[in-house]
Write an enzyme that holds these catalytic residues in place. Structure first.
Site, PDB file in Angstrom:
ATOM      1  N   ALA A  64       0.831  -1.197   0.000  1.00  0.00           N
ATOM      2  CA  ALA A  64       0.000   0.000   0.000  1.00  0.00           C
ATOM      3  C   ALA A  64       0.868   1.250   0.000  1.00  0.00           C
ATOM      4  O   ALA A  64       1.995   1.242   0.475  1.00  0.00           O
ATOM      5  CB  ALA A  64      -0.893   0.005   1.239  1.00  0.00           C
ATOM      6  N   GLY A  66       0.525   5.375   1.063  1.00  0.00           N
ATOM      7  CA  GLY A  66      -0.308   6.339   1.777  1.00  0.00           C
ATOM      8  C   GLY A  66       0.207   7.747   1.576  1.00  0.00           C
ATOM      9  O   GLY A  66       1.418   7.972   1.526  1.00  0.00           O
ATOM     10  N   GLY A  93       4.125   7.401   2.583  1.00  0.00           N
ATOM     11  CA  GLY A  93       4.635   6.144   3.102  1.00  0.00           C
ATOM     12  C   GLY A  93       4.134   4.986   2.268  1.00  0.00           C
ATOM     13  O   GLY A  93       3.200   5.120   1.491  1.00  0.00           O
ATOM     14  N   PHE A  94       4.796   3.867   2.410  1.00  0.00           N
ATOM     15  CA  PHE A  94       4.315   2.665   1.749  1.00  0.00           C
ATOM     16  C   PHE A  94       4.699   1.461   2.582  1.00  0.00           C
ATOM     17  O   PHE A  94       5.581   1.530   3.433  1.00  0.00           O
ATOM     18  CB  PHE A  94       4.826   2.551   0.309  1.00  0.00           C
ATOM     19  CG  PHE A  94       6.306   2.464   0.163  1.00  0.00           C
ATOM     20  CD1 PHE A  94       6.949   1.242   0.163  1.00  0.00           C
ATOM     21  CD2 PHE A  94       7.055   3.614  -0.001  1.00  0.00           C
ATOM     22  CE1 PHE A  94       8.318   1.159   0.016  1.00  0.00           C
ATOM     23  CE2 PHE A  94       8.432   3.554  -0.149  1.00  0.00           C
ATOM     24  CZ  PHE A  94       9.058   2.317  -0.138  1.00  0.00           C
ATOM     25  N   ALA A  95       3.991   0.377   2.360  1.00  0.00           N
ATOM     26  CA  ALA A  95       4.224  -0.838   3.131  1.00  0.00           C
ATOM     27  C   ALA A  95       4.094  -2.057   2.230  1.00  0.00           C
ATOM     28  O   ALA A  95       3.291  -2.076   1.306  1.00  0.00           O
ATOM     29  CB  ALA A  95       3.204  -0.941   4.257  1.00  0.00           C
ATOM     30  N   CYS A 111      -7.757  -1.306   3.556  1.00  0.00           N
ATOM     31  CA  CYS A 111      -8.386  -0.001   3.259  1.00  0.00           C
ATOM     32  C   CYS A 111      -9.880  -0.014   3.526  1.00  0.00           C
ATOM     33  O   CYS A 111     -10.637   0.676   2.866  1.00  0.00           O
ATOM     34  CB  CYS A 111      -8.104   0.427   1.820  1.00  0.00           C
ATOM     35  SG  CYS A 111      -6.377   0.690   1.492  1.00  0.00           S
TER      36      CYS A 111
END
Length: 122
Positions: free
Chosen positions: A29, A31, A42-44, A66
């Site tokens: 994801a 964000g 950010g990302f994950a 989400c």
């Protein structure tokens, strides 16, 4: 998507929902937030986390991607087990995956990546 490709996992975008999907399950994801003239990003990538909470005899999903009901979340560990037959019980470490993510990010966006420890030691 490039990171998952490094692990021989096919992923895709979804027409209706953001993020990176493998089949109908979310794996990564991004964000973005903006407040008081400050932008954060950010990302994950889900590597190896517990996705269900066991309690009172009932398993329930801990992560609803989400807020999308009916869609699941998947892990790099799970996908590697399913696609390669690998099941040693040990997954790539977060640090190892982070290094692949950083390299792929740098290649996609044409930037050099520096590890946070290197920045702090300057």
């Amino acid at each position: 998507m490039q990171t998952l490709k490094e692990f021989d996992i096919d992923s895709r975008r979804d027409k209706e929902h953001t993020s990176v999907w493998v089949d109908d399950e979310k794996n990564a994801a991004v964000g973005v937030s903006s407040a008081r003239w400050i932008n954060t990003y950010g990302f994950a990538v889900n590597v190896d986390v517990e996705l269900k909470e066991e309690g009172r005899g009932v398993d329930k999903r801990v992560i609803v991607p989400c807020g999308i009901e009916g869609r699941g979340v998947t892990l790099l560990r799970k996908m590697l087990e399913e696609r390669t037959g690998w099941s040693s019980g040990v997954c790539w470490t977060v640090e190892e995956v982070r290094n692949v993510v950083a390299r792929c990010f740098g290649e996609v966006f044409g930037v050099g990546m520096v590890h946070g420890d290197e920045i702090r030691s300057r």
